[in-house]
Design an enzyme around this catalytic site. Structure first.
Site, PDB file in Angstrom:
ATOM      1  N   GLU A   1       0.849  -1.199   0.000  1.00  0.00           N
ATOM      2  CA  GLU A   1       0.000   0.000   0.000  1.00  0.00           C
ATOM      3  C   GLU A   1       0.880   1.243   0.000  1.00  0.00           C
ATOM      4  O   GLU A   1       1.764   1.353   0.839  1.00  0.00           O
ATOM      5  CB  GLU A   1      -0.913  -0.004   1.230  1.00  0.00           C
ATOM      6  CG  GLU A   1      -1.915  -1.159   1.197  1.00  0.00           C
ATOM      7  CD  GLU A   1      -2.872  -1.187   2.389  1.00  0.00           C
ATOM      8  OE1 GLU A   1      -2.797  -0.289   3.239  1.00  0.00           O
ATOM      9  OE2 GLU A   1      -3.682  -2.102   2.455  1.00  0.00           O
TER      10      GLU A   1
ATOM     11  N   HIS B   1      -7.819   1.426   1.222  1.00  0.00           N
ATOM     12  CA  HIS B   1      -7.802   1.172   2.677  1.00  0.00           C
ATOM     13  C   HIS B   1      -8.632   2.232   3.433  1.00  0.00           C
ATOM     14  O   HIS B   1      -8.102   2.965   4.261  1.00  0.00           O
ATOM     15  CB  HIS B   1      -6.369   1.124   3.221  1.00  0.00           C
ATOM     16  CG  HIS B   1      -6.268   0.333   4.495  1.00  0.00           C
ATOM     17  ND1 HIS B   1      -5.157  -0.413   4.832  1.00  0.00           N
ATOM     18  CD2 HIS B   1      -7.140   0.172   5.527  1.00  0.00           C
ATOM     19  CE1 HIS B   1      -5.355  -0.990   6.013  1.00  0.00           C
ATOM     20  NE2 HIS B   1      -6.544  -0.654   6.450  1.00  0.00           N
TER      21      HIS B   1
HETATM   22  P1  NAP Z   1     -11.562  -9.252  15.940  1.00  0.00           P
HETATM   23  O1  NAP Z   1     -12.807  -8.902  16.691  1.00  0.00           O
HETATM   24  O2  NAP Z   1     -10.359  -9.682  16.697  1.00  0.00           O
HETATM   25  O3  NAP Z   1     -11.968 -10.368  14.863  1.00  0.00           O
HETATM   26  C1  NAP Z   1     -11.052 -11.206  14.235  1.00  0.00           C
HETATM   27  C2  NAP Z   1     -11.612 -12.625  14.272  1.00  0.00           C
HETATM   28  O4  NAP Z   1     -10.733 -13.478  13.538  1.00  0.00           O
HETATM   29  C3  NAP Z   1     -11.685 -13.179  15.706  1.00  0.00           C
HETATM   30  O5  NAP Z   1     -12.885 -13.878  15.893  1.00  0.00           O
HETATM   31  C4  NAP Z   1     -10.474 -14.094  15.755  1.00  0.00           C
HETATM   32  O6  NAP Z   1     -10.601 -15.133  16.683  1.00  0.00           O
HETATM   33  C5  NAP Z   1     -10.456 -14.626  14.335  1.00  0.00           C
HETATM   34  N1  NAP Z   1      -9.164 -15.211  13.965  1.00  0.00           N
HETATM   35  C6  NAP Z   1      -7.922 -14.868  14.370  1.00  0.00           C
HETATM   36  N2  NAP Z   1      -6.994 -15.660  13.807  1.00  0.00           N
HETATM   37  C7  NAP Z   1      -7.676 -16.545  13.032  1.00  0.00           C
HETATM   38  C8  NAP Z   1      -7.284 -17.637  12.220  1.00  0.00           C
HETATM   39  N3  NAP Z   1      -6.003 -17.984  12.095  1.00  0.00           N
HETATM   40  N4  NAP Z   1      -8.235 -18.319  11.566  1.00  0.00           N
HETATM   41  C9  NAP Z   1      -9.548 -17.995  11.722  1.00  0.00           C
HETATM   42  N5  NAP Z   1      -9.982 -16.983  12.487  1.00  0.00           N
HETATM   43  C10 NAP Z   1      -9.057 -16.260  13.137  1.00  0.00           C
HETATM   44  O7  NAP Z   1     -11.092  -8.034  15.041  1.00  0.00           O
HETATM   45  P2  NAP Z   1     -12.010  -6.962  14.265  1.00  0.00           P
HETATM   46  O8  NAP Z   1     -12.151  -5.760  15.085  1.00  0.00           O
HETATM   47  O9  NAP Z   1     -13.212  -7.646  13.741  1.00  0.00           O
HETATM   48  O10 NAP Z   1     -10.996  -6.624  13.056  1.00  0.00           O
HETATM   49  C11 NAP Z   1     -10.577  -7.631  12.167  1.00  0.00           C
HETATM   50  C12 NAP Z   1      -9.444  -7.169  11.284  1.00  0.00           C
HETATM   51  O11 NAP Z   1      -9.935  -6.279  10.309  1.00  0.00           O
HETATM   52  C13 NAP Z   1      -8.359  -6.359  12.010  1.00  0.00           C
HETATM   53  O12 NAP Z   1      -7.380  -7.212  12.567  1.00  0.00           O
HETATM   54  C14 NAP Z   1      -7.794  -5.480  10.921  1.00  0.00           C
HETATM   55  O13 NAP Z   1      -6.669  -6.085  10.345  1.00  0.00           O
HETATM   56  C15 NAP Z   1      -8.904  -5.404   9.890  1.00  0.00           C
HETATM   57  N6  NAP Z   1      -9.484  -4.044   9.785  1.00  0.00           N
HETATM   58  C16 NAP Z   1      -9.378  -3.380   8.605  1.00  0.00           C
HETATM   59  C17 NAP Z   1      -9.948  -2.142   8.461  1.00  0.00           C
HETATM   60  C18 NAP Z   1      -9.862  -1.393   7.163  1.00  0.00           C
HETATM   61  O14 NAP Z   1      -9.693  -0.186   7.180  1.00  0.00           O
HETATM   62  N7  NAP Z   1      -9.976  -2.039   6.040  1.00  0.00           N
HETATM   63  C19 NAP Z   1     -10.617  -1.538   9.536  1.00  0.00           C
HETATM   64  C20 NAP Z   1     -10.715  -2.238  10.722  1.00  0.00           C
HETATM   65  C21 NAP Z   1     -10.138  -3.500  10.838  1.00  0.00           C
HETATM   66  P3  NAP Z   1      -9.969 -14.884  18.185  1.00  0.00           P
HETATM   67  O15 NAP Z   1     -10.754 -13.759  18.781  1.00  0.00           O
HETATM   68  O16 NAP Z   1     -10.193 -16.185  18.875  1.00  0.00           O
HETATM   69  O17 NAP Z   1      -8.530 -14.532  17.998  1.00  0.00           O
HETATM   70  C1  GLV Z   2      -7.488  -0.522   9.910  1.00  0.00           C
HETATM   71  O1  GLV Z   2      -7.105  -1.135   8.971  1.00  0.00           O
HETATM   72  C2  GLV Z   2      -7.430  -0.992  11.256  1.00  0.00           C
HETATM   73  O2  GLV Z   2      -6.872  -2.065  11.503  1.00  0.00           O
HETATM   74  O3  GLV Z   2      -7.953  -0.257  12.125  1.00  0.00           O
END
Ligand code: NAP
Ligand code: GLV
Ligand code: GLV
Length: 336
Positions: free
Chosen positions: A271, A290
């Site tokens: 990126e 992003h």
């Molecule tokens: P979250 O609540 O921690 O959700 C992630 C889920 O994935 C959890 O249920 C976790 O399980 C599971 N997981 C972890 N490792 C895994 C694996 N190897 N195989 C299968 N499942 C697995 O996080 P969130 O707040 O939803 O955010 C998720 C991700 O989105 C962030 O880490 C970030 O990288 C991305 N994100 C991107 C943006 C963007 O701007 N595009 C914005 C926000 C977030 P456990 O809880 O048991 O670990």
């Molecule tokens: C965005 O990508 C975040 O992880 O908050």
């Protein structure tokens, strides 16, 4: 004397003002991220930092940051930080979970709808005069897409964002939802009427696959050539998590050879992505830079949460969204 805080990019002024009551604040005010060397030099001098996902915070840097006690990441994902190393060194790491869930889930739906109804292609068709030149008006077979109702959504990673995306699918679009995660979520299975599948089964069954796992050693290139081949030829793939969860080269091959019907990406292995990248050539690909959490509401709430974490730490309290809880055993919170 106030502890020194370096912030690697401009945040909302009201939040900076609030932080100035506790910290001696310096902000990197350019639009581009500070180079690694700049962050390293700052890290050597300051007590606290606010970092972004574009800042590489590795063990080399952390080991030289002798005064640094806390890093408040302005994001929920923290794959840019060597958390294990920070914990060993007694450095607190916080992130911004929850406050960007809605924004990111809504962007995911924007991308799903954009792909399913060919919105970007259709906009170009109008904007660049193709519709006018062809004098089509309304044509029964023009720019046909697919409907969501009754289709199967496959959610990879049923965490905060994944489960909200699933809820919208069920309640908003009348879709069937299957999910894969490392943990079974029987509470959500019951509440939303969704079902667990192992990853390969999910890929075979889903009409739309959406990725919401964090980037870790285990999820790096989780969606590779072999897995893309398991998907339906009519399937759409959405990624608003991290670019490197998908093997981009394999995705290009899949699109070129028609193993899947389309992809929408908010995140990339590199990126910003090079405008000459082969992904640019596909009409059935939607690309955004992003912007998952890019709403006024989410970005401001993220800044507030960063400040809450830094203020709690300053006052010797456990920061509300501490990532590395084990650090509490290494060093108590605070600068004393
Ligand atoms: P979250 O609540 O921690 O959700 C992630 C889920 O994935 C959890 O249920 C976790 O399980 C599971 N997981 C972890 N490792 C895994 C694996 N190897 N195989 C299968 N499942 C697995 O996080 P969130 O707040 O939803 O955010 C998720 C991700 O989105 C962030 O880490 C970030 O990288 C991305 N994100 C991107 C943006 C963007 O701007 N595009 C914005 C926000 C977030 P456990 O809880 O048991 O670990
Ligand atoms: C965005 O990508 C975040 O992880 O908050
Ligand atoms: C479309 O515009 C219709 O009226 O069906």
């Amino acid at each position: 004397m106030k502890p020194k805080l370096f912030i690697t990019r401009e945040l909302f002024p009201d939040v900076i003002d609030k932080l100035c009551k506790y910290y001696d604040v310096e902000v990197w005010d350019r639009y581009q991220p500070p180079p690694y060397e700049v962050i390293l030099n700052k890290a050597r001098e300051v007590d606290a930092m606010v970092t972004l996902l574009t800042d590489r915070i590795d063990c080399n840097l952390l080991q030289q940051a002798k005064r640094l006690r806390i890093i408040a990441q302005y994001a929920v994902g923290y794959d840019n930080i060597d958390v294990e190393c920070a914990t060993r060194l007694g450095i607190y790491i916080t992130n911004t979970p929850g406050v960007l869930t809605e924004a990111t889930a809504e962007l995911t739906w924007a991308l799903i709808l954009a792909l399913a109804r060919r919105i970007v292609e259709a906009d170009h068709f109008v904007r660049w005069g193709e519709w006018y030149r062809l004098k089509t008006g309304w044509h029964p077979l023009m720019l046909l897409g697919v409907e969501l109702k009754g289709k199967t959504l496959g959610v990879i990673g049923l965490g905060r964002i994944g489960s909200r995306v699933a809820e919208i699918a069920v309640k908003g679009f009348g879709m069937r939802v299957i999910y894969y995660d490392i943990v079974r979520r029987e509470d959500l299975e019951k509440a939303l009427g969704i079902e667990y599948r192992d990853l390969d089964q999910l890929l075979q069954e889903a009409d739309i696959v959406t990725i919401h796992v964090p980037l870790t050693k285990e999820t790096y290139h989780m969606i590779n050539e072999e897995r893309l081949k398991k998907m339906k030829r009519s399937a759409l793939l959405i990624n608003t998590a991290r670019g490197a969860v998908i093997d981009t080269e394999a995705l290009v091959k899949a699109l070129r050879e028609g193993w899947i019907a389309g992809a929408a990406l908010d995140v990339f292995e590199q990126e910003p992505i090079d405008p000459n990248h082969p992904l640019m050539a596909f009409k059935n690909v939607v690309l955004v830079p992003h912007i998952g959490s890019a709403t006024y509401e989410a970005r401001h709430a993220m800044a507030e949460l960063v400040a809450e974490n830094l203020i709690a730490f300053y006052e010797g309290r456990e920061p509300p969204t501490l990532v590395n809880k084990e650090v509490l055993k290494v060093r108590p919170p605070g600068f004393k």
